[in-house]
Design an enzyme around this catalytic site. Structure first.
Site, PDB file in Angstrom:
ATOM      1  CG  HIS A 167      -1.911  -1.106   1.238  1.00 30.18           C
ATOM      2  ND1 HIS A 167      -3.056  -1.123   0.490  1.00 30.18           N
ATOM      3  CD2 HIS A 167      -1.893  -2.287   1.929  1.00 30.18           C
ATOM      4  CE1 HIS A 167      -3.720  -2.256   0.710  1.00 30.18           C
ATOM      5  NE2 HIS A 167      -3.029  -2.973   1.564  1.00 30.18           N
ATOM      6  CG  ASN A 218      -7.818  -4.738   0.376  1.00 28.70           C
ATOM      7  OD1 ASN A 218      -7.067  -3.783   0.481  1.00 28.70           O
ATOM      8  ND2 ASN A 218      -7.442  -5.977   0.656  1.00 28.70           N
TER       9      ASN A 218
END
Length: 485
Positions: free
Chosen positions: A54, A127
């Site tokens: 990320h 997510n």
């Protein structure tokens, strides 16, 4: 307007910011030029370690407003009344690539949300997909290594990507999501968000429920084809960041409606598959979506580094009425996320403005460490219990206890009646239109056909055959055709 005075880090005025001090005109630079040395030393340290996953992200501030009564399921204060608003900060991100990667790529998107509640910060780390590739955190480093740049070639290698998936049949469901039409969101505004994991809610009576979070975009889901994404990434490497920034600046504030699926805790043990398996979804026919509220983003950060790069989210930041479940991936992340931020930002990263609570009072015995700004006053004690009216425990658990039994050890997860790795991947495939199936097959074959080992290809093909006979047949034919070209 009064001219502001440039100063050094210690506050002294800077006489000359254009020329270094030298030994005579044209002479060597002097070590005594404190301003020069300070600027160069600070410049060398401007970059902090990037996130292992990320790394590339965008963020925005907003608020969450409760629209429906959910007090029968949770005693969380920020969900306690219809109309109640809580300030939030969200960070969207790609997963596998580095900070310099492109936004428009085929990759899951992080959807990390911080609620600045009156009872402390609550972090929901999810997510844009309701499932994930693996179900046990001990495999997470291996999975990420397979998706990262190869140590020799310096690029993502199909051999590594598909070899891991060949040995992880539970990934078939998420691979079908990733390679399908929603694998490349058109923007962060045009994708759903999911808590993905199973969490626990506890109401005022102490009753426990397991929940899954669904944030449905009010802008509508829009995605890119592989060809559209490649073109967009070439035009604007930061396409999703640009879109989010400009939308909020012009007042087109993106929003999502939050729904939850609610399972009474007593039903978990006898459910037909493991409800805490991150590779599976709960069918809506079993547990329908129940509306909770609305998330609105209405303010851009003033400084991306200070507020997006230094934003730290951890799923172990719970508030009263919300807690963990036996989800093994969640259990691993309860440690891993907070530990990653201690490494990247220091033990006092929770005192940074973007991470600090807004209204809740932080009062504990944490002291010292790098960048400590809340270190106690003259008569404050740094141990507990004490006789000086220091903060004390409440004796009230945040969530309900979880019953456990059996022997310690490394156990294979017990099998439920429908606990196979392929059933839900096949259901997802059969939900797709003929055009969607065609694009899914083409996306899978495009990567799998580049794998150099036949046995790795065969193992992956077996997964698609097990999910659905037509699915496997079409992928196999597409791979064969590309390899024969």
């Amino acid at each position: 307007m009064t001219q502001r005075v440039l100063t050094t880090e210690s506050g002294a005025p800077v006489a000359d910011n254009q020329n270094s001090a030298t030994a005579g005109v044209g002479g060597p630079i002097l070590l005594q030029d404190q301003h020069l040395l300070e600027k160069l030393a600070r410049f060398n340290r401007e970059r902090i370690p990037e996130r292992v996953v990320h790394a590339r992200g965008s963020g925005a501030y907003g608020y969450f407003e409760v629209t429906d009564d959910v007090t029968g399921f949770t005693r969380a204060d920020f969900l306690s009344a219809v109309g109640k608003r809580t300030e939030t900060f969200i960070r969207f991100s790609t997963v596998a690539d580095s900070l310099g990667g492109a936004d428009a790529v085929r990759d899951p998107r992080g959807f990390a949300l911080k609620f600045y509640t009156d009872e402390g910060n609550y972090d929901l780390v999810g997510n844009n997909t309701p499932v994930f590739f693996i179900k046990d955190p001990i495999k997470f480093p291996d999975f990420i290594h397979s998706q990262k740049r190869d140590p020799f070639t310096g690029r993502q290698e199909p051999d590594n990507v598909w070899d891991f998936w060949a040995h992880a049949p539970e990934a078939t469901h998420q691979v079908t999501w990733l390679m399908g039409d929603r694998g490349i969101p058109a923007s962060y505004r045009h994708m759903n968000g999911y808590g993905s994991h199973t969490y626990q809610w506890t109401n005022a009576a102490g009753e426990a429920f397991f929940v899954k979070y669904h944030f449905k975009t009010n802008q509508g889901v829009r995605s890119l084809s592989s060809e559209q994404a490649a073109e967009l990434a070439g035009k604007d490497n930061s396409s999703h960041q640009t879109d989010l920034l400009q939308a909020i600046e012009r007042g087109t504030n993106p929003s999502w409606t939050l729904y939850v699926q609610v399972m009474p805790a007593a039903e978990a043990a006898d459910y037909r598959f493991n409800p805490f398996d991150l590779t599976k979804v709960w069918p809506h026919s079993d547990y329908p979506l129940q509306r909770v509220g609305r998330l609105v983003l209405d303010r851009n950060p003033d400084n991306v580094f200070a507020e997006v790069e230094q934003a730290a989210f951890s799923p172990n930041n719970f508030v009263p009425g919300i807690g963990p479940s036996p989800d093994k991936m969640l259990q691993g992340r309860l440690f891993a996320y907070a530990d990653a931020h201690r490494y990247r930002l220091g033990v006092n990263h929770t005192q940074l403005p973007v991470n600090a609570p807004r209204t809740a009072v932080v009062d504990n015995y944490g002291r010292d460490g790098l960048h400590a700004t809340r270190n106690g006053a003259r008569h404050d004690k740094n141990y507990e219990p004490n006789s000086y009216a220091g903060p004390a425990q409440t004796d009230t658990a945040l969530s309900a206890p979880l019953a456990i039994h059996g022997w310690t050890g490394t156990h294979v997860a017990p099998a439920h009646t429908k606990d196979d790795d392929f059933f839900q991947a096949g259901e997802l495939y059969r939900l797709m239109s003929e055009d969607e199936k065609g694009r899914l097959v083409a996306n899978i074959a495009g990567g799998l056909s580049q794998v150099t080992r036949d046995d790795v290809i065969e193992k992956n093909l077996a997964h698609f055959h097990a999910a659905d006979a037509d699915y496997g047949k079409r992928v196999e034919e597409a791979v064969r055709a590309l390899r024969e070209d």
